[in-house]
Design a protein around this motif. Structure first.
Motif, PDB file in Angstrom:
ATOM      1  N   ILE A 114       0.838  -1.204   0.000  1.00  0.00           N
ATOM      2  CA  ILE A 114       0.000   0.000   0.000  1.00  0.00           C
ATOM      3  C   ILE A 114       0.871   1.252   0.000  1.00  0.00           C
ATOM      4  O   ILE A 114       0.630   2.202  -0.766  1.00  0.00           O
ATOM      5  N   PHE A 115       1.894   1.264   0.822  1.00  0.00           N
ATOM      6  CA  PHE A 115       2.785   2.425   0.919  1.00  0.00           C
ATOM      7  C   PHE A 115       3.484   2.682  -0.413  1.00  0.00           C
ATOM      8  O   PHE A 115       3.480   3.808  -0.930  1.00  0.00           O
ATOM      9  N   ILE A 116       4.054   1.639  -0.987  1.00  0.00           N
ATOM     10  CA  ILE A 116       4.769   1.782  -2.260  1.00  0.00           C
ATOM     11  C   ILE A 116       3.807   2.160  -3.380  1.00  0.00           C
ATOM     12  O   ILE A 116       4.099   3.035  -4.213  1.00  0.00           O
ATOM     13  N   PRO A 162      -3.358  -2.156  -8.612  1.00  0.00           N
ATOM     14  CA  PRO A 162      -3.040  -3.510  -8.159  1.00  0.00           C
ATOM     15  C   PRO A 162      -2.252  -3.560  -6.857  1.00  0.00           C
ATOM     16  O   PRO A 162      -2.324  -4.547  -6.125  1.00  0.00           O
ATOM     17  N   LEU A 163      -1.497  -2.511  -6.566  1.00  0.00           N
ATOM     18  CA  LEU A 163      -0.678  -2.505  -5.349  1.00  0.00           C
ATOM     19  C   LEU A 163      -1.432  -1.982  -4.131  1.00  0.00           C
ATOM     20  O   LEU A 163      -1.360  -2.558  -3.041  1.00  0.00           O
ATOM     21  N   SER A 164      -2.127  -0.866  -4.312  1.00  0.00           N
ATOM     22  CA  SER A 164      -2.653  -0.161  -3.138  1.00  0.00           C
ATOM     23  C   SER A 164      -4.139   0.142  -3.182  1.00  0.00           C
ATOM     24  O   SER A 164      -4.688   0.656  -2.198  1.00  0.00           O
ATOM     25  N   GLY A 165      -4.797  -0.117  -4.296  1.00  0.00           N
ATOM     26  CA  GLY A 165      -6.177   0.329  -4.446  1.00  0.00           C
ATOM     27  C   GLY A 165      -6.291   1.730  -4.988  1.00  0.00           C
ATOM     28  O   GLY A 165      -7.373   2.193  -5.312  1.00  0.00           O
ATOM     29  N   ALA A 166      -5.158   2.418  -5.087  1.00  0.00           N
ATOM     30  CA  ALA A 166      -5.069   3.720  -5.764  1.00  0.00           C
ATOM     31  C   ALA A 166      -6.002   4.771  -5.168  1.00  0.00           C
ATOM     32  O   ALA A 166      -6.843   5.332  -5.856  1.00  0.00           O
ATOM     33  N   HIS A 167      -5.818   5.072  -3.894  1.00  0.00           N
ATOM     34  CA  HIS A 167      -6.533   6.216  -3.330  1.00  0.00           C
ATOM     35  C   HIS A 167      -5.945   7.515  -3.864  1.00  0.00           C
ATOM     36  O   HIS A 167      -6.680   8.388  -4.323  1.00  0.00           O
ATOM     37  N   LEU A 168      -4.624   7.688  -3.720  1.00  0.00           N
ATOM     38  CA  LEU A 168      -3.869   8.816  -4.288  1.00  0.00           C
ATOM     39  C   LEU A 168      -4.269  10.165  -3.707  1.00  0.00           C
ATOM     40  O   LEU A 168      -3.872  11.204  -4.231  1.00  0.00           O
ATOM     41  N   ASN A 169      -5.035  10.158  -2.628  1.00  0.00           N
ATOM     42  CA  ASN A 169      -5.657  11.378  -2.133  1.00  0.00           C
ATOM     43  C   ASN A 169      -6.092  11.145  -0.690  1.00  0.00           C
ATOM     44  O   ASN A 169      -6.939  10.288  -0.438  1.00  0.00           O
ATOM     45  N   PRO A 170      -5.549  11.883   0.283  1.00  0.00           N
ATOM     46  CA  PRO A 170      -5.976  11.695   1.668  1.00  0.00           C
ATOM     47  C   PRO A 170      -7.476  11.883   1.881  1.00  0.00           C
ATOM     48  O   PRO A 170      -8.048  11.278   2.793  1.00  0.00           O
ATOM     49  N   ALA A 171      -8.108  12.717   1.070  1.00  0.00           N
ATOM     50  CA  ALA A 171      -9.552  12.901   1.199  1.00  0.00           C
ATOM     51  C   ALA A 171     -10.292  11.625   0.817  1.00  0.00           C
ATOM     52  O   ALA A 171     -11.261  11.222   1.482  1.00  0.00           O
ATOM     53  N   PRO A 195      -2.790   5.790   8.133  1.00  0.00           N
ATOM     54  CA  PRO A 195      -1.509   6.515   8.229  1.00  0.00           C
ATOM     55  C   PRO A 195      -0.528   6.142   7.122  1.00  0.00           C
ATOM     56  O   PRO A 195       0.153   7.023   6.571  1.00  0.00           O
ATOM     57  N   VAL A 196      -0.462   4.851   6.775  1.00  0.00           N
ATOM     58  CA  VAL A 196       0.439   4.400   5.714  1.00  0.00           C
ATOM     59  C   VAL A 196       0.017   4.994   4.377  1.00  0.00           C
ATOM     60  O   VAL A 196       0.858   5.467   3.588  1.00  0.00           O
ATOM     61  N   GLN A 197      -1.284   4.988   4.100  1.00  0.00           N
ATOM     62  CA  GLN A 197      -1.785   5.529   2.838  1.00  0.00           C
ATOM     63  C   GLN A 197      -1.498   7.014   2.726  1.00  0.00           C
ATOM     64  O   GLN A 197      -0.991   7.496   1.708  1.00  0.00           O
TER      65      GLN A 197
END
Length: 261
Positions: free
Chosen positions: A6-8, A60-69, A85-87
């Protein structure tokens, strides 16, 4: 997904988002760029395509939030706060990396732009102050972060709240994959088009940050980069595109829980 994935994934995805998003603004704004003057339509579509590209890369890695909101909105609706926190850390770091890469890409154009006498006014005589020729925001800050056309803090905050509410509500209702924790294949395209729509319809007042990391990370990079004549980083305004999107995300999550869940 592991925490490291998720972090990467969030670092890579958000870096791509900002590289392409800041890149299109640089292309339109900077002197000696082949796309100079292409206008708001190019910027709105550029940011939309940046979202789409980043989502498909990071999904595929993180779910692609890309945005704290978006991360906040999903956490409120799902009740899962374990990776927040990691995201958010990955998103902020990725935004800084993307802004730095955009600067490297347009390095020559930044130098030419900031050396042009039409862009940078001549120095004033010692002891004189001219608000018009020494603005708080520098001549290239808009490539890195957002700023209002009319500086009215409550209107600016409200604009960011409303724009982010639309974005996060769209993610929650149309964009999530079967796990409910990230954007699906079709969701990436839908959210990209929503971002284009927000740019066209709601972006005029503030430049539509709608993403705290997208604004704060590049603003930090702008403050650190060794660019002559770059001007200030407008830290007095910097809280608005951070707080506004987070409030908008919380409201969107509340609406979703009441009306859709």
């Amino acid at each position: 997904m592991s925490s490291s994935d998720i972090f990467i994934g969030e670092i890579i995805g958000t870096a791509v988002l900002i590289l392409l998003g800041a890149g299109v603004v640089a292309a339109v704004v900077l002197k000696r760029s082949k796309a100079q003057g292409a206008g708001w339509v190019a910027i709105a579509f550029g940011w939309g395509f940046a979202v789409m590209t980043a989502v498909y890369i990071a999904g595929p890695l993180s779910g692609a939030h890309l945005n704290p909101a978006v991360t906040l909105g999903i956490a409120i609706t799902s009740g899962d706060w374990s990776n927040v926190p990691v995201q958010m850390a990955g998103e902020l770091i990725g935004a800084m990396v993307g802004a730095f890469l955009a600067w490297l890409t347009y390095y020559g154009q930044f130098k030419a732009h900031l050396a042009d006498p039409e862009v940078v006014p001549p120095p004033l005589d010692e002891g004189l102050v001219d608000e018009r020729s020494a603005p708080n925001a520098g001549p290239v800050l808009g490539i890195f972060s957002t700023g209002p056309e009319i500086r009215n803090v409550w209107q600016n905050l409200t604009t960011e709240i409303i724009g982010t509410l639309v974005l996060v509500l769209a993610v929650l209702t149309m964009g999530l994959n079967d796990s409910g924790k990230g954007l699906g294949v079709l969701g990436g395209l839908i959210v990209a088009l929503v971002v284009v729509s927000i740019g066209f319809s709601l972006g005029g007042p503030t430049g539509y940050a709608i993403n705290p990391a997208r604004d704060l990370g590049p603003r930090i990079v702008h403050a650190l980069l060794p660019m002559r004549n770059k001007g200030g980083s407008d830290w007095g305004y910097a809280w608005v595109p951070v707080v506004g999107p987070l409030i908008g995300a919380a409201i969107a999550a509340g609406i979703y829980n009441i009306a859709f869940a």
